[in-house]
Design a protein around this motif. Structure first.
Motif, PDB file in Angstrom:
ATOM      1  N   ALA A   1       0.820  -1.215   0.000  1.00  0.00           N
ATOM      2  CA  ALA A   1       0.000   0.000   0.000  1.00  0.00           C
ATOM      3  C   ALA A   1       0.853   1.262   0.000  1.00  0.00           C
ATOM      4  CB  ALA A   1      -0.946  -0.015   1.197  1.00  0.00           C
ATOM      5  N   ALA A   2       1.901   1.322   0.813  1.00  0.00           N
ATOM      6  CA  ALA A   2       2.736   2.526   0.885  1.00  0.00           C
ATOM      7  C   ALA A   2       3.380   2.826  -0.468  1.00  0.00           C
ATOM      8  CB  ALA A   2       3.803   2.376   1.961  1.00  0.00           C
ATOM      9  N   PHE A   3       3.930   1.797  -1.127  1.00  0.00           N
ATOM     10  CA  PHE A   3       4.541   1.996  -2.444  1.00  0.00           C
ATOM     11  C   PHE A   3       3.485   2.455  -3.446  1.00  0.00           C
ATOM     12  CE2 PHE A   3       5.743   0.729  -6.681  1.00  0.00           C
ATOM     13  CZ  PHE A   3       7.056   1.157  -6.770  1.00  0.00           C
ATOM     14  N   PHE A   4       2.328   1.825  -3.403  1.00  0.00           N
ATOM     15  CA  PHE A   4       1.253   2.159  -4.334  1.00  0.00           C
ATOM     16  C   PHE A   4       0.867   3.631  -4.210  1.00  0.00           C
ATOM     17  CE2 PHE A   4      -3.254   2.604  -5.341  1.00  0.00           C
ATOM     18  CZ  PHE A   4      -3.276   2.129  -6.636  1.00  0.00           C
ATOM     19  N   PHE A   5       0.571   4.086  -3.003  1.00  0.00           N
ATOM     20  CA  PHE A   5       0.108   5.460  -2.827  1.00  0.00           C
ATOM     21  C   PHE A   5       1.216   6.485  -3.051  1.00  0.00           C
ATOM     22  CE2 PHE A   5      -3.241   3.164  -0.449  1.00  0.00           C
ATOM     23  CZ  PHE A   5      -4.304   3.548  -1.256  1.00  0.00           C
ATOM     24  N   ASN A   6       2.473   6.126  -2.805  1.00  0.00           N
ATOM     25  CA  ASN A   6       3.582   7.042  -3.077  1.00  0.00           C
ATOM     26  C   ASN A   6       3.901   7.157  -4.561  1.00  0.00           C
ATOM     27  OD1 ASN A   6       3.958   7.654  -0.379  1.00  0.00           O
ATOM     28  ND2 ASN A   6       5.498   6.065  -0.074  1.00  0.00           N
ATOM     29  N   ASN A   7       3.479   6.170  -5.357  1.00  0.00           N
ATOM     30  CA  ASN A   7       3.816   6.132  -6.781  1.00  0.00           C
ATOM     31  C   ASN A   7       2.600   6.018  -7.688  1.00  0.00           C
ATOM     32  OD1 ASN A   7       6.913   5.881  -6.768  1.00  0.00           O
ATOM     33  ND2 ASN A   7       6.226   4.422  -5.234  1.00  0.00           N
ATOM     34  N   ILE A   8       1.437   6.344  -7.179  1.00  0.00           N
ATOM     35  CA  ILE A   8       0.200   6.119  -7.937  1.00  0.00           C
ATOM     36  C   ILE A   8       0.191   6.845  -9.288  1.00  0.00           C
ATOM     37  CG2 ILE A   8      -1.125   7.968  -6.827  1.00  0.00           C
ATOM     38  CD1 ILE A   8      -3.502   5.925  -6.846  1.00  0.00           C
ATOM     39  N   GLU A   9       0.748   8.046  -9.349  1.00  0.00           N
ATOM     40  CA  GLU A   9       0.749   8.778 -10.616  1.00  0.00           C
ATOM     41  C   GLU A   9       1.692   8.159 -11.633  1.00  0.00           C
ATOM     42  OE1 GLU A   9       0.971  13.004 -10.256  1.00  0.00           O
ATOM     43  OE2 GLU A   9      -0.485  13.026  -8.622  1.00  0.00           O
ATOM     44  N   ALA A  10       2.754   7.497 -11.191  1.00  0.00           N
ATOM     45  CA  ALA A  10       3.653   6.808 -12.108  1.00  0.00           C
ATOM     46  C   ALA A  10       3.059   5.477 -12.562  1.00  0.00           C
ATOM     47  CB  ALA A  10       5.007   6.576 -11.451  1.00  0.00           C
ATOM     48  N   ILE A  11       2.301   4.827 -11.685  1.00  0.00           N
ATOM     49  CA  ILE A  11       1.691   3.535 -12.012  1.00  0.00           C
ATOM     50  C   ILE A  11       0.492   3.728 -12.934  1.00  0.00           C
ATOM     51  CG2 ILE A  11       0.497   1.515 -11.066  1.00  0.00           C
ATOM     52  CD1 ILE A  11       2.187   1.952  -8.499  1.00  0.00           C
ATOM     53  N   PHE A  12      -0.359   4.682 -12.606  1.00  0.00           N
ATOM     54  CA  PHE A  12      -1.564   4.943 -13.392  1.00  0.00           C
ATOM     55  C   PHE A  12      -1.531   6.349 -13.971  1.00  0.00           C
ATOM     56  CE2 PHE A  12      -3.240   1.822 -10.275  1.00  0.00           C
ATOM     57  CZ  PHE A  12      -3.580   0.832 -11.178  1.00  0.00           C
ATOM     58  N   PRO A  13      -1.338   6.483 -15.277  1.00  0.00           N
ATOM     59  CA  PRO A  13      -1.396   7.812 -15.882  1.00  0.00           C
ATOM     60  C   PRO A  13      -2.750   8.478 -15.599  1.00  0.00           C
ATOM     61  CG  PRO A  13      -0.583   6.182 -17.451  1.00  0.00           C
ATOM     62  CD  PRO A  13      -1.076   5.433 -16.246  1.00  0.00           C
ATOM     63  N   HIS A  14      -2.729   9.743 -15.223  1.00  0.00           N
ATOM     64  CA  HIS A  14      -3.946  10.477 -14.853  1.00  0.00           C
ATOM     65  C   HIS A  14      -4.985  10.462 -15.988  1.00  0.00           C
ATOM     66  CE1 HIS A  14      -6.442  13.339 -12.742  1.00  0.00           C
ATOM     67  NE2 HIS A  14      -6.451  14.113 -13.811  1.00  0.00           N
ATOM     68  N   THR A  15      -4.530  10.517 -17.222  1.00  0.00           N
ATOM     69  CA  THR A  15      -5.436  10.574 -18.376  1.00  0.00           C
ATOM     70  C   THR A  15      -6.206   9.275 -18.595  1.00  0.00           C
ATOM     71  OG1 THR A  15      -3.642   9.889 -19.840  1.00  0.00           O
ATOM     72  CG2 THR A  15      -3.998  12.265 -19.571  1.00  0.00           C
ATOM     73  N   LYS A  16      -5.794   8.200 -17.929  1.00  0.00           N
ATOM     74  CA  LYS A  16      -6.441   6.901 -18.142  1.00  0.00           C
ATOM     75  C   LYS A  16      -7.693   6.704 -17.300  1.00  0.00           C
ATOM     76  CE  LYS A  16      -3.758   6.176 -21.236  1.00  0.00           C
ATOM     77  NZ  LYS A  16      -4.371   6.461 -22.512  1.00  0.00           N
ATOM     78  N   LYS A  17      -7.953   7.591 -16.361  1.00  0.00           N
ATOM     79  CA  LYS A  17      -9.178   7.556 -15.550  1.00  0.00           C
ATOM     80  C   LYS A  17      -9.431   6.167 -14.956  1.00  0.00           C
ATOM     81  CE  LYS A  17     -11.115  11.118 -18.480  1.00  0.00           C
ATOM     82  NZ  LYS A  17     -12.087  11.423 -19.512  1.00  0.00           N
ATOM     83  N   CYS A  18      -8.447   5.617 -14.312  1.00  0.00           N
ATOM     84  CA  CYS A  18      -8.543   4.269 -13.744  1.00  0.00           C
ATOM     85  C   CYS A  18      -9.440   4.263 -12.509  1.00  0.00           C
ATOM     86  CB  CYS A  18      -7.160   3.752 -13.385  1.00  0.00           C
ATOM     87  SG  CYS A  18      -6.061   3.600 -14.809  1.00  0.00           S
ATOM     88  N   GLN A  19     -10.274   3.254 -12.442  1.00  0.00           N
ATOM     89  CA  GLN A  19     -11.183   3.073 -11.313  1.00  0.00           C
ATOM     90  C   GLN A  19     -11.032   1.657 -10.775  1.00  0.00           C
ATOM     91  OE1 GLN A  19     -13.343   5.477 -10.079  1.00  0.00           O
ATOM     92  NE2 GLN A  19     -12.274   6.847 -11.483  1.00  0.00           N
ATOM     93  N   VAL A  20     -10.936   1.539  -9.463  1.00  0.00           N
ATOM     94  CA  VAL A  20     -10.818   0.217  -8.860  1.00  0.00           C
ATOM     95  C   VAL A  20     -12.193  -0.454  -8.885  1.00  0.00           C
ATOM     96  CG1 VAL A  20     -11.198   0.965  -6.465  1.00  0.00           C
ATOM     97  CG2 VAL A  20      -9.841  -1.095  -6.924  1.00  0.00           C
ATOM     98  N   GLN A  21     -12.201  -1.757  -9.139  1.00  0.00           N
ATOM     99  CA  GLN A  21     -13.437  -2.529  -9.155  1.00  0.00           C
ATOM    100  C   GLN A  21     -13.576  -3.303  -7.845  1.00  0.00           C
ATOM    101  OE1 GLN A  21     -12.900  -4.861 -12.757  1.00  0.00           O
ATOM    102  NE2 GLN A  21     -14.084  -3.350 -13.893  1.00  0.00           N
ATOM    103  N   LYS A  22     -14.729  -3.922  -7.639  1.00  0.00           N
ATOM    104  CA  LYS A  22     -14.972  -4.681  -6.403  1.00  0.00           C
ATOM    105  C   LYS A  22     -13.980  -5.807  -6.194  1.00  0.00           C
ATOM    106  CE  LYS A  22     -19.898  -3.764  -6.026  1.00  0.00           C
ATOM    107  NZ  LYS A  22     -21.244  -4.347  -5.997  1.00  0.00           N
ATOM    108  N   ASN A  23     -13.490  -6.406  -7.283  1.00  0.00           N
ATOM    109  CA  ASN A  23     -12.536  -7.512  -7.164  1.00  0.00           C
ATOM    110  C   ASN A  23     -11.106  -7.030  -6.934  1.00  0.00           C
ATOM    111  OD1 ASN A  23     -11.951  -6.526  -9.680  1.00  0.00           O
ATOM    112  ND2 ASN A  23     -12.398  -8.406 -10.786  1.00  0.00           N
ATOM    113  N   GLY A  24     -10.884  -5.700  -6.854  1.00  0.00           N
ATOM    114  CA  GLY A  24      -9.577  -5.157  -6.532  1.00  0.00           C
ATOM    115  C   GLY A  24      -8.725  -4.765  -7.721  1.00  0.00           C
ATOM    116  N   ILE A  25      -9.090  -5.207  -8.941  1.00  0.00           N
ATOM    117  CA  ILE A  25      -8.314  -4.797 -10.109  1.00  0.00           C
ATOM    118  C   ILE A  25      -8.865  -3.476 -10.634  1.00  0.00           C
ATOM    119  CG2 ILE A  25      -7.652  -7.151 -10.701  1.00  0.00           C
ATOM    120  CD1 ILE A  25      -9.722  -7.045 -12.958  1.00  0.00           C
ATOM    121  N   PHE A  26      -8.168  -2.877 -11.583  1.00  0.00           N
ATOM    122  CA  PHE A  26      -8.537  -1.560 -12.081  1.00  0.00           C
ATOM    123  C   PHE A  26      -9.034  -1.633 -13.519  1.00  0.00           C
ATOM    124  CE2 PHE A  26      -5.788  -0.846  -8.569  1.00  0.00           C
ATOM    125  CZ  PHE A  26      -6.224   0.331  -7.991  1.00  0.00           C
TER     126      PHE A  26
END
Length: 112
Positions: A5-30
């Protein structure tokens, strides 16, 4: 692939480009908006373990889907809230040979 979780939230913009409008689903994937160019828009992860470099390409963790309404993709990354360990699934390991040496009690990974 589970990311701490710490790595994810510290690097979220590098992992998910802002223009991609990623949304988490109930099963945990995006679910993200993706074009045919997603392979260049999402990052390649590089790990160095015991002087061996491992690469995880977007094609290893993203499944593209095209429909009448446009293109989307499923990003098979989930956030690991329990500990700081990474868990890689079968898609991530497609580019590597896994060797389990029972006699010498060793587990080895080699690029294919």
């Amino acid at each position: 692939m589970d990311i701490p979780a710490a790595f994810f939230f510290n690097n979220i913009e590098a992992i998910f480009p802002h223009t991609k409008k990623c949304q988490v689903q109930k099963n945990g994937i995006f679910n993200c908006d993706c074009s045919n160019n997603y392979k260049k828009e999402f990052p390649t992860f590089t790990f160095n373990i015991n002087n061996t470099e491992f690469k995880i390409y977007p094609t290893d963790y993203i499944e593209s889907s095209t429909s009448i309404g446009g293109s989307s993709c499923y990003v098979y990354i989930t956030v690991n809230y329990d500990n700081d360990l990474w868990t890689a699934g079968i898609n991530v390991m497609n580019n590597y040979y896994n060797v389990l040496d029972y006699v010498n009690e060793k587990y080895m990974i080699y690029p294919s």
